[in-house]
Design a protein around this motif. Structure first.
Motif, PDB file in Angstrom:
ATOM      1  N   ALA A  95     -47.587 -43.099  -4.053  1.00  0.00           N
ATOM      2  CA  ALA A  95     -48.938 -43.250  -3.248  1.00  0.00           C
ATOM      3  C   ALA A  95     -50.031 -43.772  -4.070  1.00  0.00           C
ATOM      4  N   LEU A  96     -51.319 -44.314  -3.210  1.00  0.00           N
ATOM      5  CA  LEU A  96     -51.703 -44.594  -3.879  1.00  0.00           C
ATOM      6  C   LEU A  96     -53.252 -44.593  -3.568  1.00  0.00           C
ATOM      7  N   SER A  97     -53.624 -44.792  -2.138  1.00  0.00           N
ATOM      8  CA  SER A  97     -55.106 -44.500  -1.453  1.00  0.00           C
ATOM      9  C   SER A  97     -54.758 -43.750  -0.405  1.00  0.00           C
ATOM     10  N   ALA A  98     -55.256 -42.694   0.223  1.00  0.00           N
ATOM     11  CA  ALA A  98     -55.323 -42.018   1.654  1.00  0.00           C
ATOM     12  C   ALA A  98     -56.245 -42.435   2.070  1.00  0.00           C
ATOM     13  N   PRO A  99     -56.113 -42.363   3.734  1.00  0.00           N
ATOM     14  CA  PRO A  99     -57.275 -42.128   4.081  1.00  0.00           C
ATOM     15  C   PRO A  99     -58.208 -40.982   4.803  1.00  0.00           C
ATOM     16  N   VAL A 100     -59.372 -40.253   4.819  1.00  0.00           N
ATOM     17  CA  VAL A 100     -60.227 -38.668   4.915  1.00  0.00           C
ATOM     18  C   VAL A 100     -60.345 -39.654   6.229  1.00  0.00           C
ATOM     19  N   VAL A 101     -60.104 -38.652   6.964  1.00  0.00           N
ATOM     20  CA  VAL A 101     -60.580 -38.290   8.648  1.00  0.00           C
ATOM     21  C   VAL A 101     -61.416 -37.279   9.143  1.00  0.00           C
ATOM     22  N   LEU A 102     -62.107 -37.669   9.800  1.00  0.00           N
ATOM     23  CA  LEU A 102     -63.465 -36.987  10.157  1.00  0.00           C
ATOM     24  C   LEU A 102     -61.989 -36.164  11.495  1.00  0.00           C
ATOM     25  N   ALA A 103     -62.582 -34.755  10.395  1.00  0.00           N
ATOM     26  CA  ALA A 103     -61.660 -33.816  11.643  1.00  0.00           C
ATOM     27  C   ALA A 103     -62.330 -33.535  12.802  1.00  0.00           C
ATOM     28  N   PRO A 104     -61.797 -33.521  13.931  1.00  0.00           N
ATOM     29  CA  PRO A 104     -62.227 -33.160  15.011  1.00  0.00           C
ATOM     30  C   PRO A 104     -62.725 -32.024  15.515  1.00  0.00           C
ATOM     31  N   SER A 105     -62.873 -31.128  14.621  1.00  0.00           N
ATOM     32  CA  SER A 105     -63.865 -30.027  14.736  1.00  0.00           C
ATOM     33  C   SER A 105     -65.420 -30.423  14.905  1.00  0.00           C
ATOM     34  N   LEU A 106     -65.563 -31.284  13.920  1.00  0.00           N
ATOM     35  CA  LEU A 106     -66.763 -31.792  13.632  1.00  0.00           C
ATOM     36  C   LEU A 106     -67.401 -33.141  14.955  1.00  0.00           C
ATOM     37  N   SER A 107     -66.992 -33.122  16.131  1.00  0.00           N
ATOM     38  CA  SER A 107     -67.022 -34.309  16.907  1.00  0.00           C
ATOM     39  C   SER A 107     -66.255 -34.322  18.048  1.00  0.00           C
ATOM     40  N   ASP A 108     -65.915 -35.312  17.944  1.00  0.00           N
ATOM     41  CA  ASP A 108     -64.756 -34.650  19.846  1.00  0.00           C
ATOM     42  C   ASP A 108     -63.834 -36.041  19.752  1.00  0.00           C
ATOM     43  N   ALA A 109     -62.689 -36.361  21.329  1.00  0.00           N
ATOM     44  CA  ALA A 109     -61.409 -36.998  20.828  1.00  0.00           C
ATOM     45  C   ALA A 109     -62.619 -38.449  21.469  1.00  0.00           C
ATOM     46  N   SER A 110     -63.887 -38.722  21.965  1.00  0.00           N
ATOM     47  CA  SER A 110     -64.490 -39.600  21.815  1.00  0.00           C
ATOM     48  C   SER A 110     -65.192 -40.799  20.599  1.00  0.00           C
ATOM     49  N   THR A 111     -64.536 -39.955  19.695  1.00  0.00           N
ATOM     50  CA  THR A 111     -65.919 -40.113  18.581  1.00  0.00           C
ATOM     51  C   THR A 111     -64.954 -40.306  16.981  1.00  0.00           C
ATOM     52  N   ALA A 115     -62.624 -40.850  14.337  1.00  0.00           N
ATOM     53  CA  ALA A 115     -62.919 -41.942  13.387  1.00  0.00           C
ATOM     54  C   ALA A 115     -62.300 -41.801  11.891  1.00  0.00           C
ATOM     55  N   GLY A 116     -61.936 -42.474  11.485  1.00  0.00           N
ATOM     56  CA  GLY A 116     -61.775 -42.381   9.837  1.00  0.00           C
ATOM     57  C   GLY A 116     -62.270 -44.015   8.766  1.00  0.00           C
ATOM     58  N   ILE A 117     -61.836 -43.650   7.639  1.00  0.00           N
ATOM     59  CA  ILE A 117     -62.420 -45.161   6.684  1.00  0.00           C
ATOM     60  C   ILE A 117     -61.425 -44.431   5.551  1.00  0.00           C
ATOM     61  N   SER A 118     -61.050 -45.819   5.125  1.00  0.00           N
ATOM     62  CA  SER A 118     -60.216 -46.323   4.309  1.00  0.00           C
ATOM     63  C   SER A 118     -60.806 -46.966   2.713  1.00  0.00           C
ATOM     64  N   ILE A 119     -60.020 -47.111   1.320  1.00  0.00           N
ATOM     65  CA  ILE A 119     -60.480 -48.074   0.446  1.00  0.00           C
ATOM     66  C   ILE A 119     -59.128 -47.799  -0.361  1.00  0.00           C
ATOM     67  N   THR A 120     -59.306 -49.665  -0.071  1.00  0.00           N
ATOM     68  CA  THR A 120     -57.680 -49.423  -1.735  1.00  0.00           C
ATOM     69  C   THR A 120     -57.506 -50.427  -2.314  1.00  0.00           C
ATOM     70  N   ALA A 121     -57.504 -50.521  -3.650  1.00  0.00           N
ATOM     71  CA  ALA A 121     -57.528 -51.809  -4.834  1.00  0.00           C
ATOM     72  C   ALA A 121     -56.072 -52.025  -4.397  1.00  0.00           C
ATOM     73  N   ILE A 122     -56.397 -53.985  -3.574  1.00  0.00           N
ATOM     74  CA  ILE A 122     -55.171 -54.894  -3.566  1.00  0.00           C
ATOM     75  C   ILE A 122     -55.074 -56.089  -4.323  1.00  0.00           C
ATOM     76  N   HIS A 123     -55.765 -55.849  -5.008  1.00  0.00           N
ATOM     77  CA  HIS A 123     -55.180 -57.321  -6.160  1.00  0.00           C
ATOM     78  C   HIS A 123     -56.384 -56.670  -7.366  1.00  0.00           C
ATOM     79  N   ALA A 124     -55.714 -57.209  -7.997  1.00  0.00           N
ATOM     80  CA  ALA A 124     -57.004 -58.081  -9.789  1.00  0.00           C
ATOM     81  C   ALA A 124     -56.350 -58.498 -10.407  1.00  0.00           C
ATOM     82  N   ASN A 125     -57.376 -59.200 -11.399  1.00  0.00           N
ATOM     83  CA  ASN A 125     -56.490 -60.604 -12.408  1.00  0.00           C
ATOM     84  C   ASN A 125     -58.033 -59.657 -13.317  1.00  0.00           C
TER      85      ASN A 125
END
Length: 309
Positions: free
Chosen positions: A11-27, A29-39
């Motif tokens: 397991a690396l990174s999981a998106p946090v999803v906007l709960a339906p109770s905070l909005s409705d089916a039209s809005t 959304a989710g967001i995520s960030i992942t470290a994909i490469h390092a040098n």
């Protein structure tokens, strides 16, 4: 969730999803960030945003950037480009940051009402974090994968295999995102996980619902008549703007009432400069002002705009 390759779990990174109770089916959304490469001390961070409905600064269906905290007291912005027109619209961007010294850091990404009101109301934001360790150049690297031993979560990588920022190749990690309607795979050339929407798996058989896969939350079935024009969501060519006549003079599937180029077919509604006028009919597609300041028949900034003939 459906895997194209059998991979060991990590397991690396999981998106946090906007709960339906905070909005409705039209809005939703989710967001995520992942470290994909390092040098050594330099890390590439990939952020993504899934928005079912978004309004940018100029009224377009866009999110321009995300706020990123690198975990070392430094912050910045990650400029986004549209990867999929959706629904939901998927916007992604990669930002690079170099740390002053080795250590373990927790980077974060945030989308809030202060940037674009993508969630249909003030005070709602979503965030995600990812944790990783960076090491100094020249530190011991037993498997020779470019990630020093002290930062390598997957020692013993096969020689020549691409690895991610954690030192893991496709054969050493899982890309399963636990979302039933995505097809999950790993790009062997970069060791980056991909999650492709499988909208067909979300079909509920109801012609009045719009069914699709939101890769951050799962199947979405948008129904009802949110704009009150007497046309159900699945059949409405402008589901958020009342247009009982469903006029669509350019025949692109987007009703005139919400089409950013109502006389020119542009089903993708692309609007690079976010000025509310689609690229297909915008005489200055890279200039949000749409203004001919000096009256010479050209856009206001001749270095970035096409001439108006």
């Amino acid at each position: 969730m459906r895997m194209r390759a059998a991979l060991a779990a990590l397991a690396l990174s999981a998106p946090v999803v906007l709960a339906p109770s905070l909005s409705d089916a039209s809005t939703i959304a989710g967001i995520s960030i992942t470290a994909i490469h390092a040098n050594a001390l330099t890390v590439n961070l990939k952020a993504s945003l899934a928005a079912l409905r978004g309004y940018g600064y100029y009224g377009g269906y866009y999110a321009s950037y995300l706020y990123v905290g690198f975990g070392d007291g430094v912050s910045g912005t990650d400029n986004l480009t549209t990867e999929s027109p959706g629904p939901p619209r998927i916007a992604v961007g990669v930002v690079t940051h170099t740390y002053v010294a080795p250590g373990t850091f927790r980077a974060s990404v945030t989308q809030c009402c202060g940037n674009t009101t993508i969630f249909g109301g003030p005070g709602i934001d979503v965030t995600d974090t990812t944790t990783f360790t960076v090491c100094a150049a020249g530190d011991p690297d037993a498997d020779g994968d470019g990630i020093a031993d002290a930062c390598d979560a997957c020692p013993g990588t096969v020689a020549g295999a691409a690895v991610d920022a954690h030192g893991c190749s496709c054969a050493q990690k899982s890309c399963d995102d636990a979302i039933a309607c995505t097809i999950d795979s790993c790009d062997a050339s970069t060791a980056e996980c991909t999650h492709v929407q499988d909208d067909a798996s979300c079909n509920d058989g109801d012609p009045c619902t719009q069914d699709f896969c939101n890769p951050t939350s799962g199947c979405v079935h948008r129904g009802g008549d949110g704009d009150g024009d007497g046309v159900c969501f699945g059949r409405d060519n402008c589901p958020f703007v009342a247009n009982p006549g469903q006029e669509d003079r350019d025949g692109d599937g987007i009703g005139d009432a919400c089409d950013n180029c109502p006389a020119v077919p542009n089903p993708d509604q692309a609007d690079v400069d976010h000025d509310g006028l689609g690229d297909a009919c915008d005489p200055c597609p890279h200039d949000p002002t749409r203004t001919d300041v000096d009256g010479d028949g050209r856009c206001s900034d001749p270095t970035v705009c096409h001439s108006r003939r």
